[in-house]
Structures are given as C-alpha cells and as structure tokens.
Design a protein around this motif. Sequence first.
Motif, mmCIF file in Angstrom:
data_model
loop_
_atom_site.group_PDB
_atom_site.id
_atom_site.type_symbol
_atom_site.label_atom_id
_atom_site.label_comp_id
_atom_site.label_asym_id
_atom_site.label_seq_id
_atom_site.Cartn_x
_atom_site.Cartn_y
_atom_site.Cartn_z
ATOM 1 N N GLN A 31 25.455 -29.093 33.885
ATOM 2 C CA GLN A 31 26.535 -30.028 34.189
ATOM 3 C C GLN A 31 27.851 -29.651 33.512
ATOM 4 O OE1 GLN A 31 24.429 -33.537 32.790
ATOM 5 N NE2 GLN A 31 23.935 -34.158 34.894
ATOM 6 N N ILE A 32 27.887 -28.466 32.911
ATOM 7 C CA ILE A 32 29.096 -27.949 32.258
ATOM 8 C C ILE A 32 29.412 -26.589 32.855
ATOM 9 C CG2 ILE A 32 30.186 -27.318 30.076
ATOM 10 C CD1 ILE A 32 28.043 -29.025 28.660
ATOM 11 N N VAL A 41 34.858 -27.645 32.385
ATOM 12 C CA VAL A 41 34.847 -28.835 33.225
ATOM 13 C C VAL A 41 33.410 -29.335 33.282
ATOM 14 C CG1 VAL A 41 34.525 -27.496 35.354
ATOM 15 C CG2 VAL A 41 35.474 -29.823 35.462
ATOM 16 N N THR A 42 33.236 -30.631 33.263
ATOM 17 C CA THR A 42 31.895 -31.212 33.313
ATOM 18 C C THR A 42 31.761 -32.081 34.559
ATOM 19 O OG1 THR A 42 32.342 -33.299 32.172
ATOM 20 C CG2 THR A 42 31.973 -31.349 30.794
ATOM 21 N N ILE A 43 30.531 -32.460 34.849
ATOM 22 C CA ILE A 43 30.319 -33.372 35.961
ATOM 23 C C ILE A 43 31.052 -34.686 35.738
ATOM 24 C CG2 ILE A 43 28.176 -34.282 34.940
ATOM 25 C CD1 ILE A 43 27.120 -34.609 37.806
ATOM 26 N N ALA A 44 31.190 -35.090 34.482
ATOM 27 C CA ALA A 44 31.899 -36.338 34.187
ATOM 28 C C ALA A 44 33.379 -36.233 34.522
ATOM 29 C CB ALA A 44 31.709 -36.712 32.718
ATOM 30 N N ASP A 45 33.998 -35.061 34.268
ATOM 31 C CA ASP A 45 35.405 -34.859 34.667
ATOM 32 C C ASP A 45 35.559 -35.094 36.164
ATOM 33 O OD1 ASP A 45 37.058 -33.213 32.313
ATOM 34 O OD2 ASP A 45 34.910 -32.809 32.264
ATOM 35 N N LYS A 46 34.666 -34.474 36.932
ATOM 36 C CA LYS A 46 34.777 -34.538 38.388
ATOM 37 C C LYS A 46 34.544 -35.953 38.905
ATOM 38 C CE LYS A 46 33.200 -29.745 38.772
ATOM 39 N NZ LYS A 46 32.111 -28.828 39.221
ATOM 40 N N LEU A 47 33.522 -36.608 38.399
ATOM 41 C CA LEU A 47 33.221 -37.965 38.857
ATOM 42 C C LEU A 47 34.292 -38.960 38.408
ATOM 43 C CD1 LEU A 47 29.354 -38.106 38.257
ATOM 44 C CD2 LEU A 47 30.562 -37.826 40.433
ATOM 45 N N SER A 48 34.804 -38.775 37.199
ATOM 46 C CA SER A 48 35.856 -39.658 36.696
ATOM 47 C C SER A 48 37.116 -39.520 37.553
ATOM 48 C CB SER A 48 36.163 -39.333 35.232
ATOM 49 O OG SER A 48 37.227 -40.122 34.751
ATOM 50 N N GLU A 49 37.506 -38.288 37.862
ATOM 51 C CA GLU A 49 38.699 -38.097 38.685
ATOM 52 C C GLU A 49 38.494 -38.678 40.086
ATOM 53 O OE1 GLU A 49 41.178 -34.684 38.220
ATOM 54 O OE2 GLU A 49 41.080 -34.264 40.375
ATOM 55 N N GLU A 50 37.321 -38.477 40.643
ATOM 56 C CA GLU A 50 37.035 -39.001 41.980
ATOM 57 C C GLU A 50 37.145 -40.525 42.001
ATOM 58 O OE1 GLU A 50 33.118 -39.329 44.833
ATOM 59 O OE2 GLU A 50 33.415 -37.472 43.696
ATOM 60 N N PHE A 51 36.588 -41.178 40.985
ATOM 61 C CA PHE A 51 36.660 -42.635 40.930
ATOM 62 C C PHE A 51 38.095 -43.113 40.726
ATOM 63 C CE2 PHE A 51 37.059 -46.371 38.217
ATOM 64 C CZ PHE A 51 36.530 -47.337 39.063
ATOM 65 N N GLY A 96 36.762 -29.839 26.089
ATOM 66 C CA GLY A 96 36.008 -28.989 25.160
ATOM 67 C C GLY A 96 35.319 -29.810 24.088
ATOM 68 N N ASN A 97 36.023 -30.786 23.541
ATOM 69 C CA ASN A 97 35.423 -31.686 22.549
ATOM 70 C C ASN A 97 34.316 -32.516 23.193
ATOM 71 O OD1 ASN A 97 37.360 -30.790 20.720
ATOM 72 N ND2 ASN A 97 38.726 -32.502 21.100
ATOM 73 N N TYR A 98 34.632 -33.080 24.347
ATOM 74 C CA TYR A 98 33.679 -33.946 25.047
ATOM 75 C C TYR A 98 32.381 -33.194 25.349
ATOM 76 C CZ TYR A 98 31.863 -36.917 28.822
ATOM 77 O OH TYR A 98 31.065 -37.709 29.612
ATOM 78 N N ALA A 99 32.497 -31.963 25.857
ATOM 79 C CA ALA A 99 31.313 -31.185 26.204
ATOM 80 C C ALA A 99 30.494 -30.827 24.972
ATOM 81 C CB ALA A 99 31.716 -29.912 26.957
ATOM 82 N N ALA A 100 31.175 -30.712 23.831
ATOM 83 C CA ALA A 100 30.480 -30.417 22.573
ATOM 84 C C ALA A 100 29.903 -31.667 21.926
ATOM 85 C CB ALA A 100 31.431 -29.723 21.603
#
Length: 268
Positions: A31-32, A41-51, A96-100
């Motif tokens: 997912q990263i 970029v993570t799956i959360a970035d993509k889903l957050s932007e989509e929402f 980068g922080n979030y993924a870590a």
Amino acid sequence: MHELYQPVLAIIEQASRDIVLPYYQNLKSHQIDEKTPGDLVTIADKLSEEFIEGALAALLPEAKIVGEEAFAGDEAVLDQLADGQVWIIDPIDGTGNYAAGKPPFGIMIALAEEDETVAGWLYDPLTGRICHAAKNGGAWMNGERVTVPQDHPDRPVAALATGFMTPEERETLLAAAQPHYEIVDIPRCAAEQYPRLVKGTNHLSIFHRTLPWDHASGVLFLNEAGGKCARWNGSTYRPADRKKGLLGASSPKLWDEAAEQLGDIFRI
C-alpha cells in the motif's frame, strides 16, 4: 474566517477520521509506492484525495480542483491554476513521515481565485489542530485568532528545507546561514512548518521546491498572522507560478535581514 471555513473543516475531519487515521501505522508494504525516488504515496493519500475532491466539488461545483496525486498522474493539471476558482488539495502532507508511522503529517486545502490564494486550511489529524487563514481576514488556530510573536532571539532559529537543492546549493546556503542562525531539522511537513513560524518555534524557513499544495495555504496563514513569506525578490507567491524558492519568516524584519544575508544565493 472564510465563509466556507466550517464546511471545509468538516470535510477534512471526515477524511482524517475515516481514511487517514485508520491507515496510520497500519499500512501494508503493497500500500506504499514511490512516485519518484524518495517521493512516497500511499493508498491513504489516494483515497483521501478522492474523498476530498468529491466533497469539495459538491460544496462549490463551479470551482476546478487540483490535487497532488492528480498531478502525479498528469502534470498538466497545474495549468488550471491560472484563472477562476480552484481548490488545491494535499490529501496527506508529510507522506514520508506518515508511511513511516510517525508524526508530523497533515491535510492541507487552499482556495485560489484568479491565481491568488484567498483561504487556507492546515489540519493535524493526530491533535485535531486546525490552522486557517482568509485573505485580509487574519489567521486562526483552533478558532482563536493568532499573530506572530513580536520578540525574536538574537540568533533566530532557522529550518532550511535543502532536500531538493543541489549539493553545491546546500553547502553554500548552510555556510552563509550558520553565522546568523541556529539551524534545526525540518519536520518534512509544511502543515507543521508554517505553524512553527507563526508560533515562533522557528523564525525562518527556506523552501526550494514550492508546489502549490505544499505552500498555498501555509503562505497565506503566515502572512495573515503578520509574518512574511515571499519569493527571494520579495514578489508574491502565486499558486500557478512554477518558479523555485520561498523565504518565510516570523516577521517582515527577519525576512528583510535574511533576504539581505542569503538572497544572493537563491535570488531567481
């Protein structure tokens, strides 16, 4: 505050609650991804932007939308910034922080009109801190109006983002800055760095790469709080401007001093 302050905050809070925080420290390796070397970029970035994109489109249907992850797929989206109303989205700043699995990271949204930022939101999902600014309407943190501190130390604290500089630029900057400033690490998160300048935790920041989702809301927040953020030559930062280099300071006086001491290095 901007008239859309509360509706946009509600959208941000829902994205944080339903997407960003559930994935925090729960990401699987698949997912990263890397958009470019070192730029995650993570799956959360993509889903957050989509929402967020869908919610903002419903809130202000006539406005265009430019998101960080959309840009990764098609850099031509930046062409939309030059005119009209445009939402600018950073679905997770500090990926980068979030993924870590560590702070800081944030969600940033700006509203631009005719290539001028008129409102900005900087949100910290872990603390719920919301920083907001409206053009000619002041800067706000958690609903309280904020201004930069009036007093600064003789040796101001400088957080210098040098990651996108050449080795020569980095060495030249550090050599010029060290006699005048206490240099500290950057948080690798603009949603945290701009509040640090407003609160006086840091007094000076230099950014080399100045993509609009990273800086439109923060520049407005700092300037409306009484600080100063501008290009090295003193010109206004505009979201559609693809130049490099921003100097931010906790007061116009500190900005002027830094521009005089360091400006010859990066005045472009």
